[in-house]
Design an enzyme around this catalytic site. Structure first.
Site, PDB file in Angstrom:
ATOM      1  CG  HIS A  30     -54.610 -11.373   9.047  1.00 41.83           C
ATOM      2  ND1 HIS A  30     -55.952 -11.211   8.799  1.00 41.83           N
ATOM      3  CD2 HIS A  30     -54.496 -12.557   9.726  1.00 41.83           C
ATOM      4  CE1 HIS A  30     -56.627 -12.239   9.283  1.00 41.83           C
ATOM      5  NE2 HIS A  30     -55.759 -13.067   9.864  1.00 41.83           N
ATOM      6  CG  HIS A  42     -56.635 -14.961  12.877  1.00 39.38           C
ATOM      7  ND1 HIS A  42     -56.248 -15.191  11.575  1.00 39.38           N
ATOM      8  CD2 HIS A  42     -56.275 -16.078  13.553  1.00 39.38           C
ATOM      9  CE1 HIS A  42     -55.676 -16.381  11.466  1.00 39.38           C
ATOM     10  NE2 HIS A  42     -55.681 -16.943  12.658  1.00 39.38           N
ATOM     11  CB  CYS A 153     -58.932  -9.450   9.694  1.00 35.11           C
ATOM     12  SG  CYS A 153     -57.784  -8.402   8.770  1.00 35.11           S
TER      13      CYS A 153
END
Length: 255
Positions: A30, A42, A153
């Site tokens: 991530h 994010h 992401c």
């Protein structure tokens, strides 16, 4: 940091850094932008949201939203059901994982040596002020609908760092992680070169070569079908939710 690991200590972080943390036994990482002051912006998938591939991959592979805690974070509250661009403390972002720094402006040799995608790019980073402006603007206005392969992401963090987007209708593989999955499938299944040898060492060499080449040519720092897109135009033109055509956008590649 180096070829073997991009791990970094929190005290060494600078505002505008692109950071990441591995999820689900290193299946997926991530990514986000460190804003300073222990905050990270994010792009997430809300728990239980069908906003990825629409397949079993959504359930088997990952959810990039923060992991459930025994009690809500005293700083962020309960973010497990949030979806889109969010701001979290660094602890919620990491969800118990280690901290890594994504590298920019690496050489082709270094890029290939980092066999796992989603850790570096040949593209150069813009100044931190530009990075922070894009991240903050997208926190307020969104980055479209999350998609594992087309709008994830890592795509968000790379865009914040570089302002670059793929401007062809086929955008699969613009992030390093997506490129790795596609390159691996290509190397194992699709290549006619696999018929040139029947020995296991020969097949291994061919597959590894195809994997490395596929990753390299898909990197946003080397491919020519990208453009520098101002964040205000990106949001106003809804370039993320629809295929980017490149109309009215100035290419960053010289002919």
């Amino acid at each position: 940091m180096g070829v073997l690991s991009n791990k970094i200590q929190r005290d060494d972080l600078k505002a505008g850094d692109h950071i990441y943390s591995w999820r689900n036994a290193y299946i997926y990482a991530h990514h986000g932008i460190y804003m300073g002051g222990n905050k990270v912006i994010h792009f997430t998938r809300g728990a239980g949201q069908e906003v990825g591939t629409g397949t079993v991959l959504d359930h088997v592979l990952f959810s990039s939203s923060p992991s459930p805690l025994d009690s809500p974070c005293q700083i962020c509250g309960d973010q497990t059901m949030l979806n889109g661009v969010i701001s979290s403390c660094i602890d919620c972002f990491l969800s118990g994982g280690d901290l890594y720094l994504f590298q920019y402006g690496v050489s082709p040799a270094f890029f290939i040596a980092k066999a796992r995608g989603g850790t570096c790019t040949l593209a150069a980073s813009d100044p931190p002020d530009d990075v922070l402006h894009r991240a903050t603007y997208l926190l307020q206005n969104g980055f479209g609908v999350y998609h594992i392969f087309k709008n994830n992401c890592e795509d968000f963090a790379i865009y914040c760092k570089t302002g670059l987007l793929v401007v062809t209708s086929i955008s699969v593989g613009r992030s390093g992680q997506a490129a790795s999955f596609v390159a691996a499938a290509t190397a194992v299944v699709s290549s006619p070169l696999r018929f040139l040898t029947t020995s296991f060492p020969g097949l291994t060499v061919v597959a590894c070569g195809l994997y490395c080449i596929s990753r390299l040519v898909a990197d946003i720092g080397i491919r020519r079908d990208v453009a520098k897109v101002p964040v205000e135009r990106l949001v106003a033109g809804s370039c993320i939710d629809e295929s980017v055509t490149g109309a009215g956008m100035e290419s960053t590649r010289e002919d």
